[in-house]
Design a protein around this motif. Structure first.
Motif, short mmCIF file in Angstrom:
data_model
loop_
_atom_site.label_atom_id
_atom_site.label_comp_id
_atom_site.label_asym_id
_atom_site.label_seq_id
_atom_site.Cartn_x
_atom_site.Cartn_y
_atom_site.Cartn_z
N ASN A 134 37.60 -53.71 -56.27
CA ASN A 134 36.82 -52.61 -55.70
C ASN A 134 36.50 -51.56 -56.75
OD1 ASN A 134 36.45 -52.48 -52.49
ND2 ASN A 134 38.30 -53.65 -52.95
N ALA A 135 37.45 -51.31 -57.66
CA ALA A 135 37.23 -50.33 -58.72
C ALA A 135 36.11 -50.77 -59.65
CB ALA A 135 38.53 -50.13 -59.52
N VAL A 136 36.11 -52.04 -60.01
CA VAL A 136 35.07 -52.58 -60.89
C VAL A 136 33.71 -52.55 -60.18
CG1 VAL A 136 34.26 -54.64 -62.10
CG2 VAL A 136 36.66 -53.96 -62.26
N ASP A 137 33.70 -52.93 -58.90
CA ASP A 137 32.45 -52.90 -58.13
C ASP A 137 31.89 -51.48 -58.04
OD1 ASP A 137 32.60 -55.62 -57.72
OD2 ASP A 137 33.39 -55.48 -55.67
N ALA A 138 32.79 -50.50 -58.04
CA ALA A 138 32.37 -49.09 -57.95
C ALA A 138 31.86 -48.56 -59.29
CB ALA A 138 33.52 -48.22 -57.45
N ILE A 168 38.89 -60.19 -62.88
CA ILE A 168 38.27 -58.96 -63.38
C ILE A 168 37.51 -59.24 -64.67
CG2 ILE A 168 38.75 -56.64 -64.29
CD1 ILE A 168 39.25 -56.94 -61.25
N ASP A 169 36.28 -58.74 -64.77
CA ASP A 169 35.48 -59.05 -65.96
C ASP A 169 35.21 -57.84 -66.85
OD1 ASP A 169 33.72 -57.70 -64.37
OD2 ASP A 169 32.26 -59.32 -64.20
N VAL A 170 35.98 -56.77 -66.66
CA VAL A 170 35.89 -55.63 -67.59
C VAL A 170 37.17 -55.60 -68.42
CG1 VAL A 170 34.44 -54.32 -65.98
CG2 VAL A 170 36.93 -53.95 -65.99
N PRO A 171 37.18 -54.88 -69.53
CA PRO A 171 38.40 -54.83 -70.35
C PRO A 171 39.62 -54.34 -69.56
CG PRO A 171 36.54 -53.93 -71.56
CD PRO A 171 36.06 -54.16 -70.16
N ILE A 172 40.75 -54.99 -69.86
CA ILE A 172 42.02 -54.63 -69.22
C ILE A 172 42.88 -53.88 -70.23
CG2 ILE A 172 44.16 -55.53 -68.22
CD1 ILE A 172 42.51 -57.91 -67.16
#
Length: 251
Positions: A134-138, A168-172
């Motif tokens: 949800n955070a990434v979608d936001a 998740i497809d953003v940096p972790i």
């Protein structure tokens, strides 16, 4: 017990920038007028490093951080059962909604977002992944996995990051505490699992037993793993001495 003046924070920020740090989390602006002054002074320096401000998933916190001119806001909300029940008094859906609202609000101001699920390592893994999705979608640009009370072991950290990375497809990023002396080991395990950012502190200084030590993390990555960060390692000793002098914590 450590308290730094705005000018001392500026001195450290300049040293961190000169050593090649990618991101400087300069402070928690809403916490005090002095903290706001320090962060504003640091953002006014036009350093090469990205300047980040900490903010709860609360509009007032975010507004104050934006007013300080930061490049990135690291916003957070607790997700573990204990924190949901006793600290936030919120259910799972309410926590997600608050996180999404905060991220969307920050992004609407053109500021980069790093999102943390506080106490992530004691959060139900399926729910944790749902929160991060949800955070990434936001619009979150980076998601951070904090071991808030320092209870992880390296194998568990590696497993957790691998599971999150599948979804998740953003940096972790990871933020490890040293309560059992495993902050550096857990951070390195996270890198092995695909994490791309590590929260570190000079000399490992941090609340309770401290955080992952910048010097140890950098030298392990360079000397053992052959991973070259942008850190100018020849300047580590001087940076360590500066922070030791200003905090009056001997190393």
């Amino acid at each position: 017990g450590v308290s730094l003046t705005p000018d001392e924070k500026v001195e450290i920020a300049i040293a961190l920038n000169n050593i090649g740090v990618d991101v400087i989390e300069a402070g928690f602006p809403v916490s005090s007028i002095g903290e706001q002054e320090a962060v504003k002074k640091i953002t006014s320096l036009d350093l090469d490093a990205e300047i980040c401000g900490l903010a709860r998933a609360v509009k007032k916190d975010i507004d104050v951080a934006i007013d300080c001119g930061v490049d990135r806001i690291h916003t957070f909300i607790a997700t573990s059962p204990l924190h949901r029940k006793y600290k936030l008094k919120m259910d799972k859906e309410e926590v997600i909604n608050r996180a999404v609202e905060a991220i969307e609000y920050i992004k609407s101001h053109g500021v980069k977002v790093e999102f943390s699920a506080e106490d992530a390592t004691r959060t139900e893994i399926d729910y944790l992944i749902e929160v991060y999705r949800n955070a990434v979608d936001a619009g979150a640009d980076v998601i951070n996995v904090p071991d808030t009370v320092g209870v992880m072991i390296p194998k568990a950290m590696e497993y957790l990051i691998k599971e999150i990375k599948k979804e998740i497809d953003v940096p972790i990023s990871v933020h490890c505490h040293n309560d059992f002396g495993l902050a550096v080991a857990n951070s390195i395990a996270a890198v092995e699992a695909g994490a791309e950012q590590i929260h570190c502190t000079v000399n490992g200084i941090g609340e309770r037993a401290g955080n992952a030590s910048l010097e140890e993390v950098v030298m392990i990555l360079k000397s053992i793993y052959g991973i070259n960060t942008k850190i100018k390692t020849e300047k580590l000793t001087d940076l360590s001495r500066l922070v030791s002098k200003l905090t009056e914590i001997k190393v």
